[in-house]
Design a protein around this motif. Sequence first.
Motif, PDB file in Angstrom:
ATOM      1  N   VAL A 292      51.672  34.764  85.231  1.00  0.00           N
ATOM      2  CA  VAL A 292      52.880  35.362  84.654  1.00  0.00           C
ATOM      3  C   VAL A 292      53.753  34.268  84.046  1.00  0.00           C
ATOM      4  O   VAL A 292      54.258  34.404  82.916  1.00  0.00           O
ATOM      5  CB  VAL A 292      53.664  36.151  85.717  1.00  0.00           C
ATOM      6  CG1 VAL A 292      54.997  36.628  85.147  1.00  0.00           C
ATOM      7  CG2 VAL A 292      52.851  37.337  86.223  1.00  0.00           C
ATOM      8  N   LYS A 293      53.953  33.189  84.768  1.00  0.00           N
ATOM      9  CA  LYS A 293      54.757  32.065  84.273  1.00  0.00           C
ATOM     10  C   LYS A 293      54.167  31.509  82.984  1.00  0.00           C
ATOM     11  O   LYS A 293      54.885  31.253  82.000  1.00  0.00           O
ATOM     12  CB  LYS A 293      54.822  30.982  85.345  1.00  0.00           C
ATOM     13  CG  LYS A 293      55.559  29.711  84.962  1.00  0.00           C
ATOM     14  CD  LYS A 293      55.543  28.727  86.131  1.00  0.00           C
ATOM     15  CE  LYS A 293      56.016  27.340  85.722  1.00  0.00           C
ATOM     16  NZ  LYS A 293      57.452  27.319  85.388  1.00  0.00           N
ATOM     17  N   ALA A 296      54.740  33.943  80.144  1.00  0.00           N
ATOM     18  CA  ALA A 296      56.149  33.950  79.750  1.00  0.00           C
ATOM     19  C   ALA A 296      56.503  32.725  78.922  1.00  0.00           C
ATOM     20  O   ALA A 296      57.239  32.810  77.922  1.00  0.00           O
ATOM     21  CB  ALA A 296      57.032  34.023  80.999  1.00  0.00           C
ATOM     22  N   GLU A 297      55.977  31.574  79.313  1.00  0.00           N
ATOM     23  CA  GLU A 297      56.268  30.353  78.562  1.00  0.00           C
ATOM     24  C   GLU A 297      55.589  30.367  77.196  1.00  0.00           C
ATOM     25  O   GLU A 297      56.134  29.844  76.221  1.00  0.00           O
ATOM     26  CB  GLU A 297      55.844  29.140  79.378  1.00  0.00           C
ATOM     27  CG  GLU A 297      56.713  28.928  80.619  1.00  0.00           C
ATOM     28  CD  GLU A 297      56.258  27.763  81.485  1.00  0.00           C
ATOM     29  OE1 GLU A 297      55.187  27.189  81.183  1.00  0.00           O
ATOM     30  OE2 GLU A 297      56.966  27.437  82.448  1.00  0.00           O
ATOM     31  N   ARG A 299      55.192  32.991  75.465  1.00  0.00           N
ATOM     32  CA  ARG A 299      55.949  33.955  74.665  1.00  0.00           C
ATOM     33  C   ARG A 299      57.317  33.414  74.252  1.00  0.00           C
ATOM     34  O   ARG A 299      57.755  33.594  73.108  1.00  0.00           O
ATOM     35  CB  ARG A 299      56.128  35.243  75.475  1.00  0.00           C
ATOM     36  CG  ARG A 299      57.016  36.303  74.840  1.00  0.00           C
ATOM     37  CD  ARG A 299      56.239  37.232  73.984  1.00  0.00           C
ATOM     38  NE  ARG A 299      57.028  38.341  73.481  1.00  0.00           N
ATOM     39  CZ  ARG A 299      56.648  39.116  72.479  1.00  0.00           C
ATOM     40  NH1 ARG A 299      55.480  38.888  71.885  1.00  0.00           N
ATOM     41  NH2 ARG A 299      57.400  40.102  72.053  1.00  0.00           N
ATOM     42  N   TYR A 300      57.993  32.734  75.187  1.00  0.00           N
ATOM     43  CA  TYR A 300      59.395  32.376  74.967  1.00  0.00           C
ATOM     44  C   TYR A 300      59.669  30.877  74.926  1.00  0.00           C
ATOM     45  O   TYR A 300      60.814  30.474  74.705  1.00  0.00           O
ATOM     46  CB  TYR A 300      60.259  32.985  76.073  1.00  0.00           C
ATOM     47  CG  TYR A 300      60.209  34.487  76.146  1.00  0.00           C
ATOM     48  CD1 TYR A 300      60.740  35.276  75.128  1.00  0.00           C
ATOM     49  CD2 TYR A 300      59.617  35.126  77.227  1.00  0.00           C
ATOM     50  CE1 TYR A 300      60.692  36.656  75.197  1.00  0.00           C
ATOM     51  CE2 TYR A 300      59.562  36.514  77.305  1.00  0.00           C
ATOM     52  CZ  TYR A 300      60.100  37.279  76.290  1.00  0.00           C
ATOM     53  OH  TYR A 300      60.053  38.639  76.353  1.00  0.00           O
ATOM     54  N   GLY A 305      60.942  30.763  79.067  1.00  0.00           N
ATOM     55  CA  GLY A 305      59.853  31.447  79.745  1.00  0.00           C
ATOM     56  C   GLY A 305      59.932  31.290  81.249  1.00  0.00           C
ATOM     57  O   GLY A 305      59.650  32.229  82.000  1.00  0.00           O
ATOM     58  N   VAL A 308      62.549  33.664  82.462  1.00  0.00           N
ATOM     59  CA  VAL A 308      62.030  35.040  82.437  1.00  0.00           C
ATOM     60  C   VAL A 308      61.124  35.274  83.643  1.00  0.00           C
ATOM     61  O   VAL A 308      61.240  36.293  84.344  1.00  0.00           O
ATOM     62  CB  VAL A 308      61.279  35.310  81.120  1.00  0.00           C
ATOM     63  CG1 VAL A 308      60.489  36.622  81.205  1.00  0.00           C
ATOM     64  CG2 VAL A 308      62.251  35.338  79.947  1.00  0.00           C
ATOM     65  N   TRP A 309      60.222  34.338  83.897  1.00  0.00           N
ATOM     66  CA  TRP A 309      59.321  34.458  85.050  1.00  0.00           C
ATOM     67  C   TRP A 309      60.113  34.572  86.348  1.00  0.00           C
ATOM     68  O   TRP A 309      59.834  35.434  87.193  1.00  0.00           O
ATOM     69  CB  TRP A 309      58.392  33.239  85.088  1.00  0.00           C
ATOM     70  CG  TRP A 309      57.711  33.008  86.398  1.00  0.00           C
ATOM     71  CD1 TRP A 309      56.722  33.758  86.966  1.00  0.00           C
ATOM     72  CD2 TRP A 309      57.974  31.938  87.315  1.00  0.00           C
ATOM     73  NE1 TRP A 309      56.358  33.223  88.176  1.00  0.00           N
ATOM     74  CE2 TRP A 309      57.096  32.105  88.418  1.00  0.00           C
ATOM     75  CE3 TRP A 309      58.838  30.850  87.309  1.00  0.00           C
ATOM     76  CZ2 TRP A 309      57.093  31.230  89.501  1.00  0.00           C
ATOM     77  CZ3 TRP A 309      58.829  29.971  88.379  1.00  0.00           C
ATOM     78  CH2 TRP A 309      57.968  30.161  89.460  1.00  0.00           C
ATOM     79  N   LEU A 782      58.003  42.283  75.859  1.00  0.00           N
ATOM     80  CA  LEU A 782      57.244  41.287  76.613  1.00  0.00           C
ATOM     81  C   LEU A 782      56.018  40.801  75.858  1.00  0.00           C
ATOM     82  O   LEU A 782      55.589  39.647  76.037  1.00  0.00           O
ATOM     83  CB  LEU A 782      56.800  41.880  77.958  1.00  0.00           C
ATOM     84  CG  LEU A 782      57.891  42.171  78.980  1.00  0.00           C
ATOM     85  CD1 LEU A 782      57.325  42.985  80.147  1.00  0.00           C
ATOM     86  CD2 LEU A 782      58.514  40.877  79.498  1.00  0.00           C
ATOM     87  N   LEU A 786      52.025  39.030  78.308  1.00  0.00           N
ATOM     88  CA  LEU A 786      52.952  38.943  79.431  1.00  0.00           C
ATOM     89  C   LEU A 786      53.037  40.276  80.173  1.00  0.00           C
ATOM     90  O   LEU A 786      53.083  40.311  81.409  1.00  0.00           O
ATOM     91  CB  LEU A 786      54.334  38.502  78.946  1.00  0.00           C
ATOM     92  CG  LEU A 786      55.428  38.378  80.007  1.00  0.00           C
ATOM     93  CD1 LEU A 786      54.984  37.502  81.182  1.00  0.00           C
ATOM     94  CD2 LEU A 786      56.716  37.837  79.384  1.00  0.00           C
ATOM     95  N   TYR A 853      65.353  44.520  77.520  1.00  0.00           N
ATOM     96  CA  TYR A 853      64.079  44.815  76.887  1.00  0.00           C
ATOM     97  C   TYR A 853      64.064  46.171  76.209  1.00  0.00           C
ATOM     98  O   TYR A 853      63.419  46.348  75.185  1.00  0.00           O
ATOM     99  CB  TYR A 853      62.960  44.743  77.928  1.00  0.00           C
ATOM    100  CG  TYR A 853      62.703  43.325  78.382  1.00  0.00           C
ATOM    101  CD1 TYR A 853      61.835  42.499  77.684  1.00  0.00           C
ATOM    102  CD2 TYR A 853      63.358  42.798  79.488  1.00  0.00           C
ATOM    103  CE1 TYR A 853      61.617  41.190  78.072  1.00  0.00           C
ATOM    104  CE2 TYR A 853      63.145  41.484  79.891  1.00  0.00           C
ATOM    105  CZ  TYR A 853      62.272  40.686  79.175  1.00  0.00           C
ATOM    106  OH  TYR A 853      62.065  39.388  79.552  1.00  0.00           O
TER     107      TYR A 853
END
Length: 930
Positions: A292-293, A296-297, A299-300, A305, A308-309, A782, A786, A853
């Motif tokens: 997930v981390k 997220a990284e 993506r963002y 990220g 977000v995680w 997301l 993600l 979101y």
Amino acid sequence: MQRRIRTLRIQAATAVAGLLAVSALAAAPATAATPAAAPDYCAAQCNDILPAGENGNATLADILANRIFGTRPAHTDDQLGPYSALASNYPGLTDAGLRSFFNDASFGVPASQVASTLQPRSDVTIVRDKATGVPHITGTTRYGTEYGAGYAAAQDRLWVMDLFRHVGRGELSSFAGGAEANRALEQSFWQAAPYTEAELQAQIDQLATSSPRAQQALADANAYLDGINAYIDKAYSARTFPGEYDLTGHIDPITNAGSIDHFKLTDLVALASVVGALFGAGGGGEVQSAQVKQAAEARYGTAEGDRVWQSFREADDPEAVATLHDGQSFPYAQPPVDPRGTAIPDAGSVVPEKLVYDATGTGTSTAATAAKGVLPGNLLTAKHGMSNALVVSGRYTADGHPVAVFGPQTGYFAPQLLMLEEIQGPGISARGAAFAGLSFYIQLGRGQDYAWSATSAGQDITDTYAVPLCTTDGSPATTASDSYLWHGQCTPMERLERKDSWKPTTADSTAAGSYTLVMKRTRYGLVTARGTIGGKPVAFTSLRSTYRHEADSIVGFQMLNDPSAVQSAATFQEAAQHINYTFNWFYADAAHTAYYNSGDNPVRADGVDPGLPVLAEPQYEWRGYDSASNTADYTPPAQHPQSVDQDYYVSWNNKQAAGFASAGFGNGSVHRANLLDDRVKALVRSGTKVTRSALVQAMESAALADLRGEDVLPELLRVIRSAAVADPSLEAAVRTLETWQHNGTQRRETSAGSHRYADADAIRIMDAWWPLLVQGEFRDGLGDALFGALTGALQINESPSGGQTGPVSGGVSANESIPHKGSSFQYGWWSYVDKDLRSVLGDPVAGGLTRPYCGGGDLTRCRQALLDSLGQAVAQTAAQVYPADDTCSAGDQWCADTIVQRPLGGVTDDKISWQNRPTYQQVVQFTGHR
């Protein structure tokens, strides 16, 4: 086998009559006098219940009679009706009416209520009552007492005990048949607790030298085994043993050829490993968290990220309902500000470790019934919630004495995993429930002047290490290498094997087959996956603090049963400290209440993040870690969440206390425990004194509530009602949902036995809508990668029926649920939806998701996304929302939710209306104290 079954059916009528007569003679009352009851300070205000019934033994004649005539042995299902009926009758409940829905849990049996009296030895008497058939075991010696407990356990649960000693060894298929579910189940337990026989024995040997109490516990266990084995011998010769041994080919029903293996101490350790893996572990999802981390990284960006995680992780969410609300803080497993030793796998590199080798015959079955086993195949691997507790201080009760309504949610089976009993003897005085095969002590129940119970805590006692792979010959390592670096030395992995084979059966339509289960073990734990980090091969291992220590908790349970050991809230907490499994323990006596969180919580190296994989290097190991004994430094008792005499306690597998970080994802603003907390808080603050029946009403109201409807639907409707709904069909759906909200958003029958829900249309809409609205709210923002990683870490939904799968991302269903299991709403995206919608609405949100979101934060766009998904939900037919299964026809909403007593043997019990409550449950209020 087919010929044998045909022969048995032809002879069924005479066999039923004859063998039932043998059973009746075996159960005839003996001439021994009924022992006097132990001191009891409950004054007839202790009650309990455990559906379906106490009797879990069915002879072959009983099983055939059940299949042919629909009859059942006495006390097989006599607790099912009262348990089920509470759902329809709780609103008008009174203290006097509790006996209609719960058993009398007083000590002893009045002479007029004695059904049978048996003395398997001269120093122990087993009395069974007429109402429930529960064994009341009274011994004049310690040995005799425990011998009687073993004898009674075998009378009531021999087949279940045998099943689970084989599950604990990864040998279920060879014992109960090679059905797909049996294989899946034994594989999951072999992954969690693979032991050689020598390692099972080593746990016993360690106890034998650890303390006088441990030595006494082993003596008790040996006496208990003697009682079990004595019953096996007697039942075999009299043919009163469970008929499942006949039907599975272990004993020939015509010639009686065959045998039932005696039980031994290592069997009890195997049984304990099953209970610990199911209900007493926590953590271990670090690879999913890392993915997930990573997503997220990607993506963002790294910084955003990571935020977000962490926001989705909700490790210590300020809005999460906590059991302790008295201002105390118990920091544990907190994510560090500047983590050290984190091991993030390369994207796409993680591959689960191979478990099954040399398989033969496993894919040859084509019958639909081949998937069925004696237990759900995903019993261990599926996330499932358990157990709740409601405890109110005497300051707020009608008579000034504390009230408790509590119990474990261990699932619904026929017969149950648990059994009821009373044990009275030197150093033991208790009544309650115990796991079959471990019932030499009561695990959850009451003593002379106190009662206790537990909920699964699940705090993080399991870490994932990234272990560098190597080769002993110096050649380049790959992810297939079976050696690893341990303190600079290339060390071969241990290979733990369990070969299992099974014969063809007509019962589950499987062919003969075999395979070998293999787990690789390192000094950093069991290998669960392989991958790369920076291109270098690693094995990901699971290191659990209670591994190789499954039997250690025996001392704590012994103390809970000992009236000299538990005399107060403080001594109760001392007893709970000796239990190494992760449980929340609750206590009530005539004056005080208490809480204690147990578990071997490892002390981690400074800077290590428990929520992510860790580099397998000495500086990142648990403090004081000894790989040979799998021991470490553990947090001291004072650092475990605990309390005495808080105004009230609630628990439904929720957060324990401020600072005590949650393992996994989704423990935030909306949690199943809110349903309890809101109701008990209202009771305590109402000014009206709390009674036993009022607390049961609070529990049962929560048990019938739809968490999504009660705590998330208000925000959904606020967003939708921010403008007029133009589409008439959507307006009608919104009004239907509003009516349901006004009525309390419960899933209740229109009347007892109607098999139809009040507000059925609203419930159907919500069931269809939830997975669709989550996708519509989050997926675009997301991104697919993600969103898929998050659904892999936390399922979207856990509705009562489990039929609404919703979107599937990366092969992961949005609803992972065991159908017809009762327990619901523990795992899901309730908190995420709640926080996100409140952010869009402009409400204050503590511990928010860093960004909105739904509609990108625009209220109008968010509203349209919700309406679009609502339109999709409304368009679904009842048959689409509630698909057919082997219990229900398509579209049958009530049946889709029903609780099924999953057969563990040959006798089946009726399904009951859904209610989200403990399986075994106590209602207690003591009026006096020693």
